[in-house]
Design a protein around this motif. Sequence first.
Motif, PDB file in Angstrom:
ATOM      1  N   GLU A  33      36.923  42.524  46.619  1.00 44.40           N
ATOM      2  CA  GLU A  33      36.899  43.584  45.613  1.00 44.40           C
ATOM      3  C   GLU A  33      36.508  43.140  44.207  1.00 44.40           C
ATOM      4  O   GLU A  33      36.341  43.985  43.337  1.00 44.40           O
ATOM      5  CB  GLU A  33      38.277  44.250  45.552  1.00 44.40           C
ATOM      6  N   SER A  34      36.392  41.834  43.965  1.00 40.93           N
ATOM      7  CA  SER A  34      36.091  41.391  42.608  1.00 40.93           C
ATOM      8  C   SER A  34      34.981  40.347  42.616  1.00 40.93           C
ATOM      9  O   SER A  34      34.613  39.829  43.660  1.00 40.93           O
ATOM     10  CB  SER A  34      37.338  40.795  41.954  1.00 40.93           C
ATOM     11  N   GLU A  40      39.886  31.260  39.902  1.00 44.73           N
ATOM     12  CA  GLU A  40      40.687  32.309  39.264  1.00 44.73           C
ATOM     13  C   GLU A  40      41.426  33.132  40.318  1.00 44.73           C
ATOM     14  O   GLU A  40      42.586  33.484  40.131  1.00 44.73           O
ATOM     15  CB  GLU A  40      39.790  33.219  38.410  1.00 44.73           C
ATOM     16  N   ILE A  41      40.763  33.412  41.411  1.00 37.55           N
ATOM     17  CA  ILE A  41      41.410  34.150  42.502  1.00 37.55           C
ATOM     18  C   ILE A  41      42.576  33.349  43.059  1.00 37.55           C
ATOM     19  O   ILE A  41      43.653  33.893  43.322  1.00 37.55           O
ATOM     20  CB  ILE A  41      40.395  34.511  43.603  1.00 37.55           C
ATOM     21  N   ALA A  42      42.384  32.054  43.225  1.00 39.76           N
ATOM     22  CA  ALA A  42      43.466  31.192  43.710  1.00 39.76           C
ATOM     23  C   ALA A  42      44.671  31.288  42.784  1.00 39.76           C
ATOM     24  O   ALA A  42      45.806  31.477  43.246  1.00 39.76           O
ATOM     25  CB  ALA A  42      42.989  29.743  43.822  1.00 39.76           C
ATOM     26  N   MET A  43      44.425  31.183  41.492  1.00 33.95           N
ATOM     27  CA  MET A  43      45.521  31.252  40.519  1.00 33.95           C
ATOM     28  C   MET A  43      46.202  32.625  40.531  1.00 33.95           C
ATOM     29  O   MET A  43      47.428  32.710  40.520  1.00 33.95           O
ATOM     30  CB  MET A  43      45.013  30.954  39.104  1.00 33.95           C
ATOM     31  N   GLN A  44      45.413  33.686  40.582  1.00 38.58           N
ATOM     32  CA  GLN A  44      45.987  35.028  40.589  1.00 38.58           C
ATOM     33  C   GLN A  44      46.763  35.312  41.871  1.00 38.58           C
ATOM     34  O   GLN A  44      47.621  36.192  41.899  1.00 38.58           O
ATOM     35  CB  GLN A  44      44.899  36.084  40.387  1.00 38.58           C
ATOM     36  N   SER A  45      46.452  34.583  42.929  1.00 43.46           N
ATOM     37  CA  SER A  45      47.138  34.761  44.214  1.00 43.46           C
ATOM     38  C   SER A  45      48.386  33.895  44.331  1.00 43.46           C
ATOM     39  O   SER A  45      49.083  33.949  45.341  1.00 43.46           O
ATOM     40  CB  SER A  45      46.184  34.424  45.367  1.00 43.46           C
ATOM     41  N   GLY A  46      48.638  33.079  43.316  1.00 41.34           N
ATOM     42  CA  GLY A  46      49.854  32.281  43.316  1.00 41.34           C
ATOM     43  C   GLY A  46      49.675  30.821  43.691  1.00 41.34           C
ATOM     44  O   GLY A  46      50.654  30.090  43.830  1.00 41.34           O
TER      45      GLY A  46
END
Length: 77
Positions: A33-34, A40-46
């Motif tokens: 979706e982005s 950044e996705i890794a970080m936003q996913s925890g």
Amino acid sequence: MRKRTKEIIEYLQKHVDYLNDYRVRVSARLLLESELDIGEIAMQSGFNNISYYNKRFRQYMHQTPSEYRRKLHKNTE
């Protein structure tokens, strides 16, 4: 005492596995979706470590995040 310790470790490992599975699935949605970069996705996913993220993503999804994103975008064209 050792049996109890083993049971506790197994219990905690199940929770870690569940959490990692959830985080990978959240990241898979973000990959679709982005246009965020994979780090950044890794970080936003925890995930605080990109290497660990890539390893867990491959474990659960049987491909790297880059491969997953590339295949998704190819299928939606």
